[in-house]
Scaffold this motif. Structure first.
Motif, mmCIF file in Angstrom:
data_model
loop_
_atom_site.group_PDB
_atom_site.id
_atom_site.type_symbol
_atom_site.label_atom_id
_atom_site.label_comp_id
_atom_site.label_asym_id
_atom_site.label_seq_id
_atom_site.Cartn_x
_atom_site.Cartn_y
_atom_site.Cartn_z
ATOM 1 N N LEU A 131 -0.525 -13.936 -1.553
ATOM 2 C CA LEU A 131 0.132 -12.926 -2.383
ATOM 3 C C LEU A 131 -0.803 -11.761 -2.686
ATOM 4 O O LEU A 131 -0.361 -10.609 -2.795
ATOM 5 N N GLN A 132 -2.099 -12.044 -2.802
ATOM 6 C CA GLN A 132 -3.053 -10.965 -3.024
ATOM 7 C C GLN A 132 -3.099 -10.032 -1.811
ATOM 8 O O GLN A 132 -3.237 -8.816 -1.955
ATOM 9 N N GLN A 133 -2.959 -10.605 -0.627
ATOM 10 C CA GLN A 133 -2.881 -9.779 0.581
ATOM 11 C C GLN A 133 -1.590 -8.961 0.597
ATOM 12 O O GLN A 133 -1.586 -7.799 1.032
ATOM 13 N N VAL A 134 -0.493 -9.552 0.111
ATOM 14 C CA VAL A 134 0.772 -8.821 0.015
ATOM 15 C C VAL A 134 0.616 -7.641 -0.936
ATOM 16 O O VAL A 134 1.106 -6.536 -0.669
ATOM 17 N N VAL A 135 -0.086 -7.859 -2.047
ATOM 18 C CA VAL A 135 -0.354 -6.768 -2.993
ATOM 19 C C VAL A 135 -1.081 -5.633 -2.283
ATOM 20 O O VAL A 135 -0.746 -4.451 -2.458
ATOM 21 N N GLY A 136 -2.070 -5.973 -1.464
ATOM 22 C CA GLY A 136 -2.807 -4.950 -0.723
ATOM 23 C C GLY A 136 -1.911 -4.169 0.223
ATOM 24 O O GLY A 136 -2.027 -2.936 0.336
ATOM 25 N N VAL A 137 -0.978 -4.868 0.900
ATOM 26 C CA VAL A 137 -0.052 -4.190 1.821
ATOM 27 C C VAL A 137 0.848 -3.230 1.042
ATOM 28 O O VAL A 137 1.052 -2.081 1.456
ATOM 29 N N ILE A 138 1.387 -3.680 -0.091
ATOM 30 C CA ILE A 138 2.270 -2.818 -0.893
ATOM 31 C C ILE A 138 1.511 -1.589 -1.383
ATOM 32 O O ILE A 138 2.033 -0.459 -1.350
ATOM 33 N N GLN A 139 0.288 -1.790 -1.832
ATOM 34 C CA GLN A 139 -0.500 -0.649 -2.306
ATOM 35 C C GLN A 139 -0.790 0.334 -1.176
ATOM 36 O O GLN A 139 -0.791 1.552 -1.388
ATOM 37 N N ASP A 140 -1.021 -0.179 0.025
ATOM 38 C CA ASP A 140 -1.224 0.710 1.175
ATOM 39 C C ASP A 140 0.035 1.522 1.459
ATOM 40 O O ASP A 140 -0.037 2.721 1.762
ATOM 41 N N VAL A 141 1.205 0.877 1.368
ATOM 42 C CA VAL A 141 2.462 1.581 1.619
ATOM 43 C C VAL A 141 2.726 2.605 0.517
ATOM 44 O O VAL A 141 3.239 3.700 0.781
ATOM 45 N N GLN A 142 2.374 2.261 -0.721
ATOM 46 C CA GLN A 142 2.518 3.240 -1.808
ATOM 47 C C GLN A 142 1.655 4.472 -1.541
ATOM 48 O O GLN A 142 2.106 5.617 -1.727
ATOM 49 N N GLN A 143 0.443 4.250 -1.120
ATOM 50 C CA GLN A 143 -0.455 5.365 -0.808
ATOM 51 C C GLN A 143 0.114 6.193 0.347
ATOM 52 O O GLN A 143 0.071 7.427 0.325
ATOM 53 N N LEU A 144 0.651 5.510 1.347
ATOM 54 C CA LEU A 144 1.253 6.208 2.482
ATOM 55 C C LEU A 144 2.449 7.053 2.024
ATOM 56 O O LEU A 144 2.633 8.189 2.493
ATOM 57 N N SER A 145 3.246 6.517 1.087
ATOM 58 C CA SER A 145 4.423 7.239 0.599
ATOM 59 C C SER A 145 4.022 8.499 -0.152
ATOM 60 O O SER A 145 4.655 9.554 -0.004
ATOM 61 N N VAL A 146 2.988 8.376 -0.968
ATOM 62 C CA VAL A 146 2.500 9.556 -1.692
ATOM 63 C C VAL A 146 1.998 10.611 -0.701
ATOM 64 O O VAL A 146 2.256 11.805 -0.850
ATOM 65 N N MET A 147 1.293 10.145 0.321
ATOM 66 C CA MET A 147 0.786 11.059 1.344
ATOM 67 C C MET A 147 1.938 11.740 2.080
ATOM 68 O O MET A 147 1.893 12.935 2.382
ATOM 69 N N ALA A 148 2.988 10.978 2.347
ATOM 70 C CA ALA A 148 4.138 11.535 3.069
ATOM 71 C C ALA A 148 4.856 12.601 2.264
ATOM 72 O O ALA A 148 5.548 13.456 2.832
ATOM 73 N N GLY A 149 4.712 12.576 0.937
ATOM 74 C CA GLY A 149 5.360 13.563 0.094
ATOM 75 C C GLY A 149 4.729 14.935 0.153
ATOM 76 O O GLY A 149 5.273 15.898 -0.409
ATOM 77 N N ASN A 150 3.601 15.063 0.826
ATOM 78 C CA ASN A 150 2.939 16.366 0.958
ATOM 79 C C ASN A 150 3.812 17.287 1.805
ATOM 80 O O ASN A 150 4.039 17.028 2.987
ATOM 81 N N PRO A 151 4.341 18.375 1.234
ATOM 82 C CA PRO A 151 5.238 19.266 2.002
ATOM 83 C C PRO A 151 4.543 19.958 3.163
ATOM 84 O O PRO A 151 5.214 20.513 4.038
ATOM 85 N N ALA A 152 3.208 19.936 3.175
ATOM 86 C CA ALA A 152 2.492 20.580 4.268
ATOM 87 C C ALA A 152 2.551 19.771 5.557
ATOM 88 O O ALA A 152 2.278 20.294 6.649
ATOM 89 N N LEU A 153 2.912 18.482 5.454
ATOM 90 C CA LEU A 153 2.984 17.637 6.651
ATOM 91 C C LEU A 153 4.225 17.985 7.461
ATOM 92 O O LEU A 153 5.315 18.163 6.910
#
Length: 452
Positions: A80-102
């Motif tokens: 489950l701790q590894q699952v937490v790491g995966v979710i946090q990575d996806v959250q970071q990716l989602s924030v990055m994807a919100g950059n309108p410059a991309l």
């Protein structure tokens, strides 16, 4: 008194046999270290020794069970701790994807990373203990819990039960988890209600996840609690780039919550829109007269919920009804579908000068981020339950060790030999035996036949 020769021999032989038997018993006690060799030696103590030995054996099995349960739960917690790491990575990716410059191509590159996280998550959800027992299949330990039918669509083949392990007389600890509870029964939105932009929206309005200001009032709101925020606009002759924007709160029947009238054909709402301002689901002092009501929730919309020309920033199209945003009770979503919808948003990203595409994409990102946050909370809650059970198991293990020592001490007092006393008795009995042998040899000379 006359004694026959045979009588003297019988007495001597019996005495020798008795001392030899005593010596043999003492020797057996010294070689085994136990003072009770047969139940006849001490029937009461023998019965008690049997009871305690059985209790000690059961206690040892509890210790073995506790160790096995602890090992299984620690593997689950680590997974489950590894699952937490995966979710946090996806959250970071989602924030990055919100950059309108991309660009759209760059967002598709992010989707390639998301695909990897998805496969990692699916593998973690199907983790086993190496002996064919799956961690997240509920009671069905030998059943692979999750099977993918298409990207983002995963079926669960476990059940809602939990495998139990007996770790003490009165305690069975659950060691497995229901995969449906961990990965699929995740409340969307803010956990109480979910907001969403209508697919036909043409403006750049972005709706917030909203919040519950009074849970009791929201729970008491009339069913089915299916509402929408409908925006309207009218031109402003003095300021063409600042149209009059208003909104209404509408229930599932198309009736205004604010005015109590049907909204079909309306071209304006009873409330004035302010970008980023609170849209409260209750009667406000500025509302038209009517009965007081309060559903205990609020949302906000930022940006322009009407179509604007990308250059002049003036409204386009016909005045009247504009964008609409829904507010509905939260429902269960699963972690795999959250990633699937996020992948779809990354692949379908399109933008034009009006900002419509960016707003639609941002609304999808906001939904994904809100759902990911809820999923993370669900995983952390499961970890907390696991941690509590591991603490309990450790406490039981300590108690088991204490009982083990107590049983050993009690058994020692009942059956262990006092070597000092036994050696002393052995030496004393040896001396008596030697004397008996010598005296018996001399008694043999008392026969009258020797002098005939």
């Amino acid at each position: 008194m006359r004694l026959a020769t045979t009588t003297i021999f019988n007495i001597g032989a019996k005495s020798l046999q008795s001392h030899i038997a005593d010596q043999a018993k003492l020797q057996s006690q010294l070689s085994s270290g136990r003072k009770i060799l047969t139940p006849a030696d001490d029937p009461i103590a023998s019965a008690r020794i049997l009871d305690i030995a059985q209790a000690r054996s059961i206690n040892e099995q509890y210790a073995t069970n506790s160790a096995a349960a602890d090992s299984f739960m620690r593997l689950s917690e680590s997974t489950l701790q590894q699952v937490v790491g995966v979710i946090q990575d996806v959250q970071q990716l989602s924030v990055m994807a919100g950059n309108p410059a991309l660009t759209a191509s760059e967002k598709k590159m992010l989707d390639a990373q998301l695909q990897g996280s998805y496969q990692e998550l699916l593998g973690l959800a199907n983790t086993s203990d190496g002996q064919g027992n799956y961690l997240f299949s509920g009671f069905k330990g030998d059943t692979k819990p999750f099977t993918e039918t298409s990207f983002g669509t995963v079926n669960y083949f476990g059940d809602d039960g939990q495998r139990l392990v007996q770790i003490s007389d009165g305690r069975q600890v659950p060691i497995s988890e229901s995969g449906a509870d961990v990965f699929q029964r995740i409340k969307n939105g803010n956990g109480s209600f979910v907001t969403a932009a209508n697919a036909t929206n043409v403006g750049s309005g972005i709706v917030s996840p909203g919040e519950v200001t009074d849970p009791q009032k929201w729970a008491a709101a009339p069913a089915p609690r299916d509402f929408s925020v409908q925006f309207y606009w009218q031109p402003n002759p003095s300021k063409p780039d600042a149209p009059n924007i208003s909104y209404d709160l509408i229930d599932s029947t198309g009736t205004s919550l604010i005015t109590g009238a049907a909204t079909a054909g309306n071209t304006a709402g009873p409330r004035t829109y302010t970008s980023g301002g609170d849209i409260e689901f209750k009667r406000l002092p500025t509302d038209p007269a009517g009965a007081a009501w309060d559903f205990g929730i609020k949302v906000s919309v930022s940006g322009s919920p009407i179509p604007l020309d990308p250059i002049t920033k003036t409204p386009t199209g016909v005045a009247g009804a504009a964008d609409q945003f829904s507010v509905k009770p939260s429902s269960n979503v699963d972690l795999f579908s959250i990633l699937g919808k996020l992948s779809t948003a990354l692949n379908n990203y399109q933008v034009d000068g009006s900002g419509k595409g960016q707003a639609a994409f941002q609304n999808q990102l906001n939904t994904a981020l809100s759902d990911l946050s809820n999923a993370l909370g669900n995983i952390v809650t499961t970890q907390a339950y696991l941690g509590a059970r591991m603490v309990e198991t450790d406490s039981v293990k300590d108690t088991t060790e204490d009982l083990k020592l107590q049983y050993a001490k009690t058994l020692s007092g009942l059956q262990d030999l006092d070597y000092a006393a036994a050696i002393s008795d052995f030496a004393q009995n040896q001396m008596v035996l030697d004397a008996a042998r010598k005296s018996f040899a001399q008694v043999q000379d008392l026969s009258l036949f020797k002098y005939i």
